[in-house]
Enzyme design. Structure first.
Site, PDB file in Angstrom:
ATOM      1  N   LYS A  12      -4.709  -0.960 -43.606  1.00  0.00           N
ATOM      2  CA  LYS A  12      -4.460  -2.278 -43.025  1.00  0.00           C
ATOM      3  C   LYS A  12      -3.149  -2.829 -43.580  1.00  0.00           C
ATOM      4  O   LYS A  12      -2.689  -2.458 -44.666  1.00  0.00           O
ATOM      5  CB  LYS A  12      -5.610  -3.257 -43.299  1.00  0.00           C
ATOM      6  CG  LYS A  12      -5.912  -3.526 -44.785  1.00  0.00           C
ATOM      7  CD  LYS A  12      -5.061  -4.619 -45.410  1.00  0.00           C
ATOM      8  CE  LYS A  12      -5.431  -4.855 -46.870  1.00  0.00           C
ATOM      9  NZ  LYS A  12      -4.391  -5.602 -47.612  1.00  0.00           N
ATOM     10  N   GLY A 104      -1.505  -1.745 -51.561  1.00  0.00           N
ATOM     11  CA  GLY A 104      -1.774  -2.919 -50.736  1.00  0.00           C
ATOM     12  C   GLY A 104      -2.239  -2.593 -49.338  1.00  0.00           C
ATOM     13  O   GLY A 104      -2.294  -3.466 -48.478  1.00  0.00           O
ATOM     14  N   GLY A 106      -5.277  -1.179 -48.682  1.00  0.00           N
ATOM     15  CA  GLY A 106      -6.740  -1.234 -48.601  1.00  0.00           C
ATOM     16  C   GLY A 106      -7.411   0.123 -48.550  1.00  0.00           C
ATOM     17  O   GLY A 106      -8.553   0.231 -48.089  1.00  0.00           O
ATOM     18  N   ASP A 142     -12.123  -6.632 -49.332  1.00  0.00           N
ATOM     19  CA  ASP A 142     -11.576  -6.055 -48.104  1.00  0.00           C
ATOM     20  C   ASP A 142     -12.583  -5.192 -47.346  1.00  0.00           C
ATOM     21  O   ASP A 142     -12.387  -4.907 -46.155  1.00  0.00           O
ATOM     22  CB  ASP A 142     -10.348  -5.189 -48.420  1.00  0.00           C
ATOM     23  CG  ASP A 142      -9.117  -6.001 -48.764  1.00  0.00           C
ATOM     24  OD1 ASP A 142      -9.146  -7.236 -48.581  1.00  0.00           O
ATOM     25  OD2 ASP A 142      -8.120  -5.400 -49.219  1.00  0.00           O
TER      26      ASP A 142
END
Length: 293
Positions: A12, A104, A106, A142
């Site tokens: 993501k 970053g 996910g 997340d």
């Protein structure tokens, strides 16, 4: 069906990321738009008869008992026992990682979400997406998003989601070569924690190159990890470059694959770089619904 192989666990991007407050327990309150992209890890699952949950391959830096995948499946197995009155069948998991850790993107949370969805299917657990999201949330904020499985306007600590129409575009993503530990970013004294909240209606869905909002974590990550700042500066030649999540990966939206290829052809050799198209829906959902794995 006793196995599911090649299950996708897409990455993501945070199209923006605002920190709008902090709870009494220290958790930060955020607003963001999470966008799935067509690049990620893949996982293979095979049923076992002995109830054991086992990761069959090594993942550098991630012991099996600390892996979010294993921990998520253990929580699902406990919920299965409570619902069905018997032990879950057990499962072998092989993880084929291409997403960087501390990027970053996910990746770990996406892997865990894919594991929950796949095991629920193989075990015939009967858990709804909402129940799987509740099982996964204590392990990572997340994880619910990846089970939710589509572009979302996200609030709270990451658990409150509303659907939005994200851009149909291509992204170029740079890996600056550093792993950014999320706790270090959130603990920084100079982190902005009072950005004015926005409304979901403010998000300009149609403008894929919009510079809407910002990433409040970017300034701290750039200060602590200079390669992140260097990647943002370089990619900014081609559009609105931004860090995703707490870093370290940096991305830029482009209207088509040809433009993405042109940028990739210019990337300095010190960085790993790749392209990925935006995804409107988690690919595993349709694969499971149509029994295509």
């Amino acid at each position: 069906m006793r196995s599911l192989h090649g299950c996708p666990a897409p990455a993501k991007l945070n199209l923006f990321l605002h920190i709008v407050g902090r709870r009494a327990d220290g958790y930060h309150l955020l607003q963001s738009v999470f966008q799935l992209i067509e690049r990620g890890d893949t996982l293979d699952f095979d049923l076992r008869a002995d109830g054991r949950i086992h990761r069959t391959n090594d993942v550098p830096g991630v012991p099996e008992d600390a892996d979010l995948i294993v921990r998520a499946l253990q929580r699902l197995a406990a919920a299965y026992r409570e619902r069905h009155g018997r032990a879950a069948p057990g499962i072998d998991v092989a993880v084929h990682k291409i997403l960087p850790m501390g990027g970053g993107l996910g990746g770990g949370s996406s892997d865990a979400a894919t594991a929950l969805m796949a095991a629920n299917h193989l075990w015939q657990g009967g858990f709804s997406d909402g129940e799987l999201m509740e099982i996964g949330l204590p392990l990572g904020a997340d994880i619910p998003f990846f089970i939710y499985g589509r572009t979302a306007f996200v609030e709270g600590v990451g658990e409150a989601m509303q659907p939005v129409d994200g851009p149909d575009c291509w992204y170029v993503v740079l890996e600056p070569g550093v792993s950014v530990p999320t706790p270090a970013i959130f603990a920084a004294e100079d982190l902005t924690r009072d950005t004015k909240p926005v409304r979901i209606a403010d998000f300009p869905e149609a403008n894929l190159l919009s510079e809407f909002g910002k990433n409040d974590l970017q300034a701290v990550a750039s200060r602590l990890f200079p390669p992140v700042a260097q990647a943002i500066e370089w990619l900014g030649q081609y559009g609105a470059a931004r860090m995703t999540g707490s870093g370290a990966c940096v991305f830029c939206a482009l209207p088509g694959e040809a433009q993405a290829d042109q940028v990739l052809g210019q990337v300095p050799t010190r960085w790993r770089a790749w392209k990925a198209r935006s995804l409107m829906q988690h690919p595993l959902k349709s694969l499971l619904q149509n029994n295509e794995l």
